[in-house]
Design an enzyme around this catalytic site. Structure first.
Site, PDB file in Angstrom:
ATOM      1  N   ARG A  65       0.791  -1.247   0.000  1.00 18.68           N
ATOM      2  CA  ARG A  65       0.000   0.000   0.000  1.00 18.68           C
ATOM      3  C   ARG A  65       0.818   1.288   0.000  1.00 18.68           C
ATOM      4  NH1 ARG A  65      -4.203  -2.509  -2.030  1.00 18.68           N
ATOM      5  NH2 ARG A  65      -5.424  -3.714  -0.542  1.00 18.68           N
ATOM      6  N   ASN A  95      -0.121  -1.392  -7.596  1.00 18.79           N
ATOM      7  CA  ASN A  95      -1.286  -0.499  -7.559  1.00 18.79           C
ATOM      8  C   ASN A  95      -1.249   0.426  -6.342  1.00 18.79           C
ATOM      9  OD1 ASN A  95      -1.744  -2.701  -5.872  1.00 18.79           O
ATOM     10  ND2 ASN A  95      -3.948  -2.731  -6.224  1.00 18.79           N
ATOM     11  N   ASP A 153      -2.003  -5.867 -11.667  1.00 13.81           N
ATOM     12  CA  ASP A 153      -2.866  -6.568 -10.713  1.00 13.81           C
ATOM     13  C   ASP A 153      -4.097  -5.761 -10.314  1.00 13.81           C
ATOM     14  OD1 ASP A 153      -3.460  -8.778  -8.973  1.00 13.81           O
ATOM     15  OD2 ASP A 153      -3.127  -7.369  -7.350  1.00 13.81           O
ATOM     16  N   HIS A 233      -3.444 -15.854  -8.464  1.00 15.27           N
ATOM     17  CA  HIS A 233      -4.681 -16.201  -7.733  1.00 15.27           C
ATOM     18  C   HIS A 233      -5.728 -16.922  -8.588  1.00 15.27           C
ATOM     19  CE1 HIS A 233      -6.128 -12.392  -9.300  1.00 15.27           C
ATOM     20  NE2 HIS A 233      -5.478 -11.656  -8.434  1.00 15.27           N
ATOM     21  N   ASP A 306      -1.869 -12.900  -1.650  1.00 12.64           N
ATOM     22  CA  ASP A 306      -2.606 -11.715  -2.114  1.00 12.64           C
ATOM     23  C   ASP A 306      -2.991 -10.836  -0.918  1.00 12.64           C
ATOM     24  OD1 ASP A 306      -3.839  -9.801  -3.645  1.00 12.64           O
ATOM     25  OD2 ASP A 306      -5.473 -11.080  -4.351  1.00 12.64           O
ATOM     26  N   HIS A 310      -6.965  -3.569   4.227  1.00 13.08           N
ATOM     27  CA  HIS A 310      -7.883  -2.428   4.188  1.00 13.08           C
ATOM     28  C   HIS A 310      -8.147  -1.991   5.622  1.00 13.08           C
ATOM     29  CE1 HIS A 310      -8.654  -2.763  -0.073  1.00 13.08           C
ATOM     30  NE2 HIS A 310      -8.891  -4.048   0.063  1.00 13.08           N
TER      31      HIS A 310
END
Lengths: 428, 314
Positions: A65, A95, A153, A233, A306, A310
């Site tokens: 992140r 990302n 991804d 995945h 993965d 959050h």
């Protein structure tokens, strides 16, 4: 600084060893591996009798992140979680904000990780600029900056033409294209696996086909291009079959699966608990069994978490509005050992292959995934006779969105050693 | 009134109810039908209790029906309307509900576009939660008022055949009715284009038909669903024109149903799209009776839940 690990059972598929040995570490490097080694003066000794020593585990699919979403996780909290969970190396997805689509972001991540000094962090850079699926990134420059692979991804490369060019271009770099196989025109606004359960519980579905058509497309392209293609995945039994067929036809393709797709099925979502909202969605029991068989027979090469942190608020919502993703760095080793190895579905040796040997090979990390004289001393030491229970209070990750909370079983990480340093010891 | 046998703290869906609990709700509703025929249409059953109507989707009939039901039970009622878009900008659903709960309501009636939102509320709220429609999931009071209407017409709720016609995929009304009639042992036909009627519903015990005539043949109840143009009909069928040609119920097709069959519709109607207007207004149509029964059924639900079980929490 010297470290001697005595009397441990070394399981290293790379050198085909499964034996009780002593391992002498000098500085950051493995100096010697012998049945019996006496500690030199001033050498720290770890008595690993009854423990299993493995080449350091590599999680080839995590989200740290940072930069940009430090409220969810930081590189610091991410690597703390990694070593707590027994991972000596992680490959982090691009990302972030900004996207890791240029060398400065790659170098920033590596510099930040170096400062943290716990796990090795290997950035995966974007395939396309801004993850927009239009123009490929400066892959050679990114590779020179330390990127170990390329992935958009979360956003599958929808243009077959672009993925073709990316596969072709990165052939000269000998680095993998890591595809998140999801045809967005099929998955659309889908939330869960499409089928009886999605219909009954009134949620938009994501067909298995969303994954399978991209897996098939990429395999067909790869048959001609012969670059390095890794499918991440994997969640459906048909996708496993497609990969199995490709491999038996000699097409170079590798794949990973997550612990949650291997151990959970779609029935979990019937309470609308957002911790089970993941992409790809949890599938049917038949898909899960097909995936486990793929892990068993070698079709699936790696297990990757993965790890997708959050915040609590982001997940504490209506199912539809919560973000996709689950964390796994601090649960994967224990739940995979307990539910797949202890149940004799796979061997311990196979587990080490899936979590160390193979991901290191796929990411072309030539020094990792092995316990070899002269190579970096990255080791994961397991205590298979100790009970684990997954609980939030123990997490080093900033997040708690772990689908294995409250799980219990056998098998804990005892020590995590990165570059000769003990970065985690249980009981810490 | 006898209320034993109803052990639900919330009404989240028909799925959670037993057949006997459904019977109990309808029996209770019967007595409230009578209240609504009186000059003074009010009983003191919920005096001093507060009901919150928390609607995140547009609704006139369901919201006003709950409002009237609460008022006829002498409850205090507040309406909280919010479009989901404004909610997305600002306060979370959880904060909204916690704020409302700080005012100590007893029952929260929620309509929300996200499936599972009422259930989500039960994970933190103290009030009794009533689902007034959640996404494509369930609309339990609609299925109950439909059941009451059926029972009034046929004198029974069992041993009947039912066809539900239209956009099954996106219909919470269809789901709640399917589940209810399965609990009653009634065969359910689902009718519509394959893109809107997934075959998987057969694994839930329904029969799927793509031909309207075949689907309504010999059934006692024909339940038409609204064509939801706002859902982007064009993705699922080519045009209203073609839909009408294949799936509009008219007198000729309806004649193949059982001799005393009734026609139902949860409203709002698209006249001459899914239902021929003369049929909608015929004596075989119970559409307005459904609306009327909504009040009694919602009175029964509010009465049976009462907000009693959270009394200790206050």
């Amino acid at each position: 600084m010297k470290l001697l690990i005595k009397n441990g059972r070394l399981v290293d598929p790379h050198s085909r060893v499964d034996d009780t040995v002593d391992i002498q570490i000098d500085g950051s490097v493995i100096q010697n591996i012998q049945p019996r080694l006496e500690p030199e003066k001033g050498c720290r000794v770890i008595d690993a009798a009854g423990l299993v020593v493995c080449p350091g585990f590599v999680d080839m699919h995590v989200h740290l992140r940072e930069p940009g979403n430090e409220n969810k996780e930081t590189i610091q909290s991410g690597v703390e979680a990694a070593v707590h969970g027994g991972f000596t190396s992680v490959a982090c997805m691009p990302n972030t904000k900004p996207v890791n689509d240029n060398r400065s972001v790659t170098e920033y991540i590596i510099a930040r990780a170096r400062k943290c000094g716990l796990a090795n962090v290997f950035p995966v850079a974007a395939i396309s600029m801004g993850l927009e699926g239009k123009n490929i990134t400066e892959m050679a420059d990114l590779a020179a900056g330390g990127a170990v692979g390329f992935s958009d991804d979360g956003r599958c490369v929808m243009s077959a033409d672009l993925i073709r060019k990316a596969l072709e271009y990165c052939r000269m770099l000998d680095l993998p294209i890591i595809e998140h196989p999801e045809d967005h025109s099929i998955s659309g606004e889908g939330l869960v696996n499409e089928g009886l359960i999605s219909y009954k519980y009134g949620m938009r579905g994501i067909l298995n086909a969303a994954e399978e058509v991209i897996v098939a497309r990429d395999i067909i392209l790869q048959d001609r291009i012969r670059s390095r293609l890794h499918l991440t995945h994997i969640s459906t039994s048909r996708a496993v079959e497609l990969i199995r067929d490709a491999k038996s036809n000699g097409i170079p393709v590798t794949a990973d699966a997550t612990p949650h797709h291997l151990l959970l099925n779609e029935e979990k979502i019937t309470t609308y608990d957002t911790v089970y909202k993941v992409k790809p969605p949890l599938r049917t029991e038949a898909d899960r069994l097909g995936l486990v068989e793929g892990v068993r027979d070698g079709t699936i090469d790696c297990i990757a978490s993965d790890h997708a942190p959050h915040t609590r608020d982001e997940k504490d919502k209506e199912f539809e509005y919560a973000p996709f993703g689950a964390i796994g760095l601090e649960s994967t080793v224990s739940v995979i050992y307990d539910r797949l190895v202890r149940t004799r579905i796979i061997s311990l040796n196979r587990m080490v292959e899936l979590m160390s040997t193979n991901p290191a090979r796929i990411l072309n990390l030539k020094d990792r995934g092995q316990v070899t004289r002269g190579k970096p001393a990255d080791l994961t030491v397991l205590d298979l006779n100790r009970r684990f229970s997954i609980h939030e209070a123990a997490f080093r990750s900033k997040a708690n969105n772990c689908p294995f909370l409250k799980w219990e079983g056998m098998g804990k990480v005892a020590f995590t050693i990165v570059g000769g340093k003990v970065v985690y010891a249980s009981g810490d | 009134m006898e209320t034993s046998g109803f052990n639900q703290r919330h009404l989240l869906g028909i799925d959670h109810l037993s057949a006997s609990e459904i019977d109990l709700i309808l029996d209770t509703a019967d007595s409230f039908v009578e209240v609504s025929t009186r000059n003074i249409k009010k009983v003191p059953a919920l005096k001093g209790r507060t009901v919150v109507n928390l609607f995140f989707e547009n609704s006139t009939r369901t919201r006003s029906s709950f409002e009237i039901a609460a008022k006829r039970l002498s409850a205090d009622l507040i309406n909280f309307n919010s479009s989901v878009s404004s909610l997305k900008k600002g306060e979370s659903l959880k904060d909204t509900v916690l704020t409302l709960e700080a005012m100590n309501p007893h029952i929260i009636v929620i309509r929300h576009s996200a499936a599972g939102a009422p259930r989500y509320l039960t994970t933190f709220a103290r009030s009794c939660i009533v689902n007034a429609g959640d996404g494509f999931h369930e609309h339990p009071t609609q299925a109950l008022l439909d059941a009451l209407t059926i029972r009034q017409r046929f004198g029974k709720l069992r041993g009947l055949k039912i066809a539900v016609v239209g956009d099954i995929l996106h219909s919470r009304v269809a789901r709640s009715n399917l589940i209810l009639h399965q609990k009653m042992g009634n065969p359910v036909n689902l009718v519509g284009p394959p893109s809107l009627v997934p075959l998987e519903f057969e694994r839930m015990g329904a029969r799927v038909f793509y031909d309207l005539k075949a689907g309504v043949k010999d059934v006692d109840i024909v339940m038409m669903l609204r064509v939801q143009e706002e859902r982007g009909a064009g993705n699922y069928f080519p045009s209203i024109r073609e839909y009408r040609r294949l799936f509009e119920i008219n007198a000729e097709v309806f004649a193949t149903a059982a001799p005393d069959a009734i026609i139902m519709h949860p409203g709002p109607l698209n006249r001459d799209v899914e239902i021929e207007t003369s049929l909608a207004d015929s004596d075989r149509s119970v559409i307005l009776q459904q609306v009327n029964n909504g009040i009694a059924v919602r009175m029964a639900v509010l009465y049976l839940l009462k907000g009693e079980s959270n009394e200790a929490a206050h």
